[in-house]
Write a protein that holds these residues in place. Structure first.
Motif, mmCIF file in Angstrom:
data_model
loop_
_atom_site.group_PDB
_atom_site.id
_atom_site.type_symbol
_atom_site.label_atom_id
_atom_site.label_comp_id
_atom_site.label_asym_id
_atom_site.label_seq_id
_atom_site.Cartn_x
_atom_site.Cartn_y
_atom_site.Cartn_z
ATOM 1 N N GLU A 43 0.840 -1.187 0.000
ATOM 2 C CA GLU A 43 0.000 0.000 0.000
ATOM 3 C C GLU A 43 0.877 1.239 0.000
ATOM 4 O O GLU A 43 1.114 1.849 1.043
ATOM 5 N N GLY A 44 1.382 1.597 -1.154
ATOM 6 C CA GLY A 44 2.217 2.770 -1.257
ATOM 7 C C GLY A 44 1.408 4.038 -1.170
ATOM 8 O O GLY A 44 0.170 4.024 -1.140
ATOM 9 N N LEU A 65 6.408 5.027 -9.447
ATOM 10 C CA LEU A 65 5.953 3.639 -9.379
ATOM 11 C C LEU A 65 7.080 2.708 -8.954
ATOM 12 O O LEU A 65 6.908 1.850 -8.084
ATOM 13 N N GLY A 69 6.860 3.080 -5.071
ATOM 14 C CA GLY A 69 5.713 2.175 -4.981
ATOM 15 C C GLY A 69 4.397 2.915 -4.917
ATOM 16 O O GLY A 69 3.443 2.453 -4.269
ATOM 17 N N ARG A 71 0.759 4.388 -5.841
ATOM 18 C CA ARG A 71 -0.447 3.958 -6.541
ATOM 19 C C ARG A 71 -1.260 5.216 -6.779
ATOM 20 O O ARG A 71 -0.983 6.258 -6.179
ATOM 21 N N ALA A 100 3.319 -1.593 -14.509
ATOM 22 C CA ALA A 100 2.847 -1.299 -13.151
ATOM 23 C C ALA A 100 2.062 -2.478 -12.591
ATOM 24 O O ALA A 100 2.246 -2.872 -11.428
ATOM 25 N N ARG A 101 1.169 -3.037 -13.419
ATOM 26 C CA ARG A 101 0.393 -4.211 -12.969
ATOM 27 C C ARG A 101 1.310 -5.371 -12.619
ATOM 28 O O ARG A 101 1.094 -6.073 -11.625
ATOM 29 N N HIS A 103 4.123 -5.345 -11.413
ATOM 30 C CA HIS A 103 4.808 -5.099 -10.141
ATOM 31 C C HIS A 103 3.835 -4.808 -8.992
ATOM 32 O O HIS A 103 4.232 -4.333 -7.931
ATOM 33 N N ARG A 105 1.356 -2.616 -8.726
ATOM 34 C CA ARG A 105 0.988 -1.223 -8.471
ATOM 35 C C ARG A 105 -0.420 -0.949 -8.997
ATOM 36 O O ARG A 105 -0.717 -1.247 -10.151
ATOM 37 N N ASP A 106 -1.243 -0.353 -8.178
ATOM 38 C CA ASP A 106 -2.611 -0.011 -8.575
ATOM 39 C C ASP A 106 -2.600 1.404 -9.150
ATOM 40 O O ASP A 106 -2.730 2.390 -8.431
ATOM 41 N N MET A 107 -2.445 1.504 -10.464
ATOM 42 C CA MET A 107 -2.336 2.802 -11.133
ATOM 43 C C MET A 107 -3.365 2.872 -12.244
ATOM 44 O O MET A 107 -3.406 2.015 -13.130
#
Length: 400
Positions: A43-44, A65, A69, A71, A100-101, A103, A105-107
Motif C-alpha cells: 500500500e504505497g 511507481l 511504490g 499507486r 505497473a500491474r 509489479h 501497483r494499482d495505477m
C-alpha cells in the motif's frame, strides 16, 4: 488486427507515426534504470501525476511507481490509433500500465483534458471510491499550446517569443539529406496580450485550480505535498526561454507555489514547491529555437554524465518522500539542474556555441545522440526492436 510495418517519417523534429514496440521498450528501459526499487505490491502512497505520458511527467510516473511504490492516477491527453498510429504517449501509457500491474501497483490512467473540470471530477471520484479518499502527492507536468478556462469558456493560446525586443539566436536544423546546419533565426517580441495568454496556459492557474478542487472535497491527506515541474536553463537560451513569454509563465508558476505552500501548511501541514529540472530532449523542448543546438552541445561536453529525466525524478521523489532532505533555493525551488548550470560546464558549452558552424558542429555536439533521442520520443532508434517486422498498432487504452 492492424499489424503493419512502421517506418519513421518526419517533418523536422515532428514524426507522423509512433512505434508501439519501441515505446514499450523505452518504458521498460526507464523502469530498469531506477535504482533501489520499492518492493512489489503493498500500500504505497497515493499520487496523482498530471501530464503522465511524456517527458518529465512520464519520468515522474515511472520513478514514482518503481522507486516509491506509488499507486493512484495518471492523467494525459493522447490520440488513439486510427488512420495513423496512436500518439507515442498513447503507447507509452499502455506500456506503463502493463509494467505497473506486473509489479503490483494499482495505477489508473485517464485520457482527457486536464484543464477541464470534467477530468477533475473523474479524478476526485476515483480518489474517493478507490484510493481511500486521500491524496498524498500531486505532480504537475503539463506542457500544452492552449487552454480553455472552465469558468468563462475563453480559449488562451501560448506563444514562444522574447519580451521587449527582437531576439536573434543560433539554432540547429538538418537539411533534406540529414546534414546539420547552424543558422541564425530572429524572433519578433511579444505584443498585445501574448504574455497574458501564455501565462494563462502555462502558469500556475490550473495547478492551483486542481489543488483547490481536491481540497474542497477533503481529498488532501495530512502532509499532502505537490510539485510542479519547471525549467530555468542556460544564459544561452535565456532570452527566448526564461526571459521570454514562457519565462513569464514559469515565474507565475513559482509565485503560485509560494501561495499554495502557505495554504497547504495551514490546511494539512503540507508543502508546495516547483522542481527545476535540467535539460533533456522532449517533444516540447525541440520546438524551442536554440534548444536543439544547446542540448546537443551540452551532451558533447558531458557525455554520459548528463542525468536522465528518470534519474532526476528519482531524486525528486527521494526529496518529496523524505528519503533525502527537501533542500530548496532562495526562491523555494527544488534544484535538480545544478550539474547542468555548473560554471565549468556552461563555459565549455558557451565556447562551443560561439564557434559552431555547419562544418564544425558535428565535432562539438553529440548529433548522433541527439538524433537518436528525437527518434526515441516516437519509439524509434530503440535497441532490440525489429523495425522491419509488422507490429500491432491498435493498442487499447489501459482499463482501470
Amino acid at each position: 488486427m492492424t499489424e503493419r510495418v512502421i517506418a519513421p517519417k518526419n517533418r523536422g523534429f515532428l514524426f507522423l507515426d509512433s512505434h508501439p514496440d519501441g515505446c514499450r521498450q523505452l518504458v521498460e528501459e526507464m523502469w530498469g534504470a531506477v535504482t533501489a526499487p520499492a518492493a512489489a505490491g503493498g500500500e504505497g502512497p497515493v499520487a496523482l501525476v498530471i501530464g503522465s505520458s511524456a517527458g518529465y511527467g512520464l519520468a515522474a510516473t515511472i520513478a514514482g511507481l518503481a522507486r516509491v511504490g506509488i499507486r493512484g492516477i495518471g492523467v494525459s491527453f493522447e490520440k488513439a490509433p486510427a488512420r495513423r498510429t496512436g500518439t507515442a504517449g498513447w503507447y507509452r501509457t499502455a506500456a506503463t500500465a502493463r509494467i505497473a500491474r506486473e509489479h503490483g501497483r494499482d495505477m489508473v490512467f485517464l485520457n482527457g483534458d486536464a484543464f477541464g473540470d470534467t477530468m477533475k471530477e473523474q479524478v476526485a471520484e476515483l480518489l474517493a471510491e478507490r484510493f481511500g479518499g486521500r491524496l498524498d502527492y500531486l505532480i504537475y507536468s503539463v506542457a500544452a499550446p492552449r487552454r480553455t478556462d472552465p469558468d468563462t469558456g475563453d480559449l488562451y493560446a501560448s506563444v514562444l517569443k522574447p519580451v521587449g525586443s527582437p531576439h536573434t539566436t543560433r539554432t540547429l536544423v538538418f537539411d533534406d539529406l540529414g546534414d546539420p546546419e547552424v543558422k541564425e533565426v530572429t524572433m519578433a517580441p511579444a505584443e498585445g496580450d501574448d504574455i497574458e495568454q501564455t501565462v494563462a496556459v502555462m502558469g500556475g492557474t490550473d495547478w492551483e485550480r486542481w489543488i483547490t478542487y481536491l481540497a474542497d472535497r477533503s481529498l488532501l491527506a495530512d502532509g499532502f505535498t505537490t510539485a510542479a515541474l519547471s525549467y530555468i536553463g542556460s544564459p544561452l537560451t535565456a532570452a527566448i526561454y526564461r526571459q521570454g513569454t514562457i519565462g513569464a509563465a514559469k515565474a507565475h508558476l513559482e509565485a503560485t507555489a509560494r501561495t499554495l505552500d502557505e495554504r497547504l501548511r495551514k490546511a494539512v501541514g503540507g508543502r508546495a514547491v516547483t522542481s527545476v529540472n535540467a535539460a533533456a530532449v522532449t517533444q516540447s523542448s525541440t520546438a524551442i529555437p536554440g534548444i536543439a543546438l544547446y542540448v546537443g552541445l551540452l551532451r558533447g561536453v558531458l557525455g554520459e554524465a548528463m542525468v536522465t529525466p528518470v534519474g532526476q525524478l528519482v531524486e525528486l521523489w527521494d526529496r518529496l518522500t523524505g528519503a533525502r532532505p527537501l533542500a530548496l533555493d532562495e526562491e523555494g525551488r527544488v534544484r535538480l539542474d545544478t550539474w547542468e548550470l555548473a560554471t565549468d560546464v556552461q563555459e565549455a558549452v558557451t565556447e562551443r556555441w560561439d564557434t559552431a558552424t555547419g562544418e564544425t558542429v558535428a565535432g562539438l555536439a553529440d548529433l548522433d545522440w541527439f538524433g537518436d533521442e528525437v527518434r526515441r520520443l516516437y519509439g524509434f532508434s530503440v535497441p532490440g526492436v525489429d523495425y522491419t517486422a509488422p507490429v500491432e498498432t491498435d493498442v487499447p487504452w489501459p482499463l482501470g
